[in-house]
Design a protein around this motif. Sequence first.
Motif, mmCIF file in Angstrom:
data_model
loop_
_atom_site.group_PDB
_atom_site.id
_atom_site.type_symbol
_atom_site.label_atom_id
_atom_site.label_comp_id
_atom_site.label_asym_id
_atom_site.label_seq_id
_atom_site.Cartn_x
_atom_site.Cartn_y
_atom_site.Cartn_z
ATOM 1 N N ILE A 1 31.235 39.812 45.575
ATOM 2 C CA ILE A 1 31.991 38.672 46.068
ATOM 3 C C ILE A 1 32.799 38.112 44.904
ATOM 4 O O ILE A 1 32.258 37.868 43.827
ATOM 5 N N VAL A 2 34.089 37.895 45.108
ATOM 6 C CA VAL A 2 34.967 37.338 44.082
ATOM 7 C C VAL A 2 35.597 36.061 44.619
ATOM 8 O O VAL A 2 36.333 36.099 45.613
ATOM 9 N N ASN A 3 35.266 34.933 43.994
ATOM 10 C CA ASN A 3 35.759 33.628 44.444
ATOM 11 C C ASN A 3 35.509 33.410 45.937
ATOM 12 O O ASN A 3 36.359 32.900 46.668
ATOM 13 N N GLY A 4 34.318 33.830 46.386
ATOM 14 C CA GLY A 4 33.906 33.623 47.766
ATOM 15 C C GLY A 4 34.389 34.665 48.744
ATOM 16 O O GLY A 4 34.047 34.610 49.932
ATOM 17 N N VAL A 5 35.158 35.642 48.280
ATOM 18 C CA VAL A 5 35.747 36.656 49.164
ATOM 19 C C VAL A 5 35.095 38.015 48.898
ATOM 20 O O VAL A 5 35.026 38.451 47.746
ATOM 21 N N PRO A 6 34.614 38.712 49.936
ATOM 22 C CA PRO A 6 34.037 40.045 49.725
ATOM 23 C C PRO A 6 35.087 41.019 49.195
ATOM 24 O O PRO A 6 36.101 41.271 49.844
ATOM 25 N N ALA A 7 34.834 41.555 48.002
ATOM 26 C CA ALA A 7 35.717 42.560 47.409
ATOM 27 C C ALA A 7 35.133 43.959 47.552
ATOM 28 O O ALA A 7 35.871 44.950 47.546
ATOM 29 N N LEU A 8 33.798 44.028 47.648
ATOM 30 C CA LEU A 8 33.096 45.288 47.903
ATOM 31 C C LEU A 8 32.067 44.989 48.981
ATOM 32 O O LEU A 8 31.282 44.032 48.848
ATOM 33 N N ALA A 9 32.053 45.779 50.051
ATOM 34 C CA ALA A 9 31.119 45.567 51.153
ATOM 35 C C ALA A 9 30.482 46.897 51.516
ATOM 36 O O ALA A 9 31.190 47.883 51.754
ATOM 37 N N ASN A 10 29.162 46.911 51.515
ATOM 38 C CA ASN A 10 28.430 48.149 51.816
ATOM 39 C C ASN A 10 28.885 49.298 50.918
ATOM 40 O O ASN A 10 28.997 50.442 51.346
ATOM 41 N N GLY A 11 29.199 48.976 49.664
ATOM 42 C CA GLY A 11 29.532 49.994 48.679
ATOM 43 C C GLY A 11 30.977 50.435 48.667
ATOM 44 O O GLY A 11 31.337 51.313 47.876
ATOM 45 N N GLU A 12 31.833 49.836 49.489
ATOM 46 C CA GLU A 12 33.228 50.254 49.551
ATOM 47 C C GLU A 12 34.159 49.058 49.353
ATOM 48 O O GLU A 12 33.882 47.967 49.854
ATOM 49 N N PRO A 13 35.278 49.262 48.657
ATOM 50 C CA PRO A 13 36.235 48.154 48.464
ATOM 51 C C PRO A 13 36.805 47.673 49.791
ATOM 52 O O PRO A 13 37.094 48.477 50.683
ATOM 53 N N THR A 14 36.969 46.369 49.909
ATOM 54 C CA THR A 14 37.553 45.799 51.119
ATOM 55 C C THR A 14 39.070 45.730 51.054
ATOM 56 O O THR A 14 39.730 45.534 52.070
ATOM 57 N N GLY A 15 39.625 45.850 49.852
ATOM 58 C CA GLY A 15 41.057 45.697 49.662
ATOM 59 C C GLY A 15 41.477 44.272 49.371
ATOM 60 O O GLY A 15 42.656 44.011 49.098
ATOM 61 N N ALA A 16 40.529 43.324 49.404
ATOM 62 C CA ALA A 16 40.861 41.929 49.130
ATOM 63 C C ALA A 16 41.299 41.765 47.680
ATOM 64 O O ALA A 16 40.778 42.425 46.779
ATOM 65 N N ARG A 17 42.245 40.856 47.468
ATOM 66 C CA ARG A 17 42.739 40.566 46.121
ATOM 67 C C ARG A 17 42.592 39.068 45.845
ATOM 68 O O ARG A 17 43.565 38.327 45.785
ATOM 69 N N ALA A 18 41.346 38.653 45.689
ATOM 70 C CA ALA A 18 41.040 37.237 45.485
ATOM 71 C C ALA A 18 40.863 36.881 44.014
ATOM 72 O O ALA A 18 40.457 35.768 43.691
ATOM 73 N N GLY A 19 41.154 37.834 43.112
ATOM 74 C CA GLY A 19 40.992 37.573 41.688
ATOM 75 C C GLY A 19 41.915 36.490 41.175
ATOM 76 O O GLY A 19 43.002 36.266 41.725
ATOM 77 N N ARG A 20 41.491 35.822 40.108
ATOM 78 C CA ARG A 20 42.261 34.721 39.537
ATOM 79 C C ARG A 20 42.402 34.872 38.023
ATOM 80 O O ARG A 20 41.587 35.531 37.379
ATOM 81 N N PHE A 21 43.413 34.246 37.498
ATOM 82 C CA PHE A 21 43.611 34.088 36.062
ATOM 83 C C PHE A 21 42.655 32.975 35.607
ATOM 84 O O PHE A 21 42.830 31.814 35.968
ATOM 85 N N VAL A 22 41.636 33.348 34.852
ATOM 86 C CA VAL A 22 40.651 32.391 34.353
ATOM 87 C C VAL A 22 41.133 31.893 32.996
ATOM 88 O O VAL A 22 41.168 32.639 32.020
ATOM 89 N N ARG A 23 41.508 30.632 32.940
ATOM 90 C CA ARG A 23 42.152 30.080 31.758
ATOM 91 C C ARG A 23 41.155 29.432 30.813
ATOM 92 O O ARG A 23 40.100 28.953 31.218
ATOM 93 N N GLY A 24 41.512 29.415 29.533
ATOM 94 C CA GLY A 24 40.683 28.823 28.502
ATOM 95 C C GLY A 24 40.741 27.304 28.505
ATOM 96 O O GLY A 24 41.482 26.671 29.267
#
Length: 580
Positions: free
Chosen positions: A535-558
């Motif tokens: 789960i990335v930022n609350g969004v399933p990015a991998l489900a049952n071992g396979e990518p979902t195709g979701a692009r919920a990644g973020r720029f994590v700033r300092g």
Amino acid sequence: MVRMGLRSMRSTMIALAAFLAGGPVAGKAPEYDLIIRNGTIYDGSGRLPFEGDVAVKGDRIVRVGPRLPGNAARVIDATGNAIAPGFINAFSHATYSLVTDPLAEADLRQGVTLEILGEGDSPGPFNAEQAAQLRRHVPIPFEWRTLGEYLAALEKRGTAVNFAAWVGATTVRANVLGIADVKPTPDQLIKMRALVRRAMEEGALGLSTALIYVPGSFADTEELAALASEAGRCGGIYVSHMRSEGDHFLEALDELIEIARRSGAPAETFHIKVGAPGNWPKMATALARIRAARAAGVRITANMYPYSASSTGMTASLPPWVQQGGEDAMRIRLKNPMIRSRVIAEMRDPAPSWENVMNGAGGAKGVVLSSFRNEKLRHFTGKTLAEVAALRGVSAEEAALQLIEEEHGKLYVFYFTMNEDNLRMQVREPYVSFGSDASAMTITPEAMRSGQHPRGFGTFARIFARYVRDEKLLTVQEAVRRLTSLPAANYSLPDRGWLKPGYLADIVVFDPAKIQDRATYRQPFSYAIGVSDVIVNGVPALANGEPTGARAGRFVRGRAWTGRSEGGCRASASAWRWRF
């Protein structure tokens, strides 16, 4: 009436069962967006795990505990599996690969939710010449000049995983000084410090160096301490591929500690290692020095990858002076017979003043050719440099120069320099986190032509398979801590690295008994197994071992990012309260 009562009771029981299972109840809006149920929770603290559930609403964890009441729009049954914070890749080379390969499957399938990008170089701040040169070699479908502009554009484009970045001291140096072996004037150093400060306020986590490579190796301790002090003043860290991993390993570590002392910034060494059998005993001394510095209040940490071979360019075995001005200038010099003879003589020196990585590998027999762009050279993939030299009837040094010239680009090789016992010592140190030192790739025909080190597909799974399950050097909870809350604290990453209410919902579900790396040096393109959900930022990015195709990644700033209310650089490093 009785019949109606039984029907009503049956409906009530069904609704209650759905409620307790966390599924949606007819006619009632779900309380949560996601519940992960019935797992063994490793919260990132390193403490003993407990059985329970994790509830998510939006992008945040809202509850963690045994058998949480409430229902959810989506339920993951983690029975028999571990639930942990998403893993942090403490050292990634996915800076540009995330543009063309946004799913980052090699890491995603191992539970990685955050990539920390860069080693000395960074995608900005660039002058016009730097920008033009990069675009000739790396086609990127958007325009940028500063680090913040690049990372914001990458976020807009979309990635499956989060990312954060260092500002590269090599990039800053080249921006102001070019790539020559020169010392900055006072005015030039002021400009360099200003570039670091601006990058920090754009979101960089700190300053990174690559002192074993040209032109980063041209920077002296004074210059580095000055730039690191800007990172420290901005709440950042100094992180370094140190100047030596061989004969001068201990001196390089002393320099790292000295830079931390002078600058006031915490310091970390990239992929801590020492090469060549004669130098292997130095690792115990180095770890003792780090422990002593930490006990004295100097904030020193390290990261590593769990393999005995490194992967870098063949030019790491050439003297720095011949590399001045870049690859084209080097090739022109190598056409001069006198220069070529001098380079070969210096490559054969058993104790040069510069770092010859081939020496650390025990010579040409410890150098394995890993990939080629030139189709005519690809039949050499997997052979040692010694074998190629014999086939061509030339010395190993001459064979290396020929291959560099014929490849027309960076020639990547494996250097088998390290010792497994040292790796085990490093793994035991509680301040050591883990990074792949590789791009986060997806297996495609095009990617497989590029070559790869197995660490790019197996680093994180290997920690559990080798050092937890097989060798029992770490417990599962300690391995999770090293991959989550430890790097989050070292790099001052807010709201990540723990399973806690209010923290961002970066979560991995995996089977500690089955997680396994499968990549090898001869067959590096093989995904790890044992991770079912990410789960990335609350969004399933991998489900049952396979990518979902979701692009919920973020720029994590300092911490100095000016987009938050408390952002901006402070008057001194001591003004920051370090999360360490």
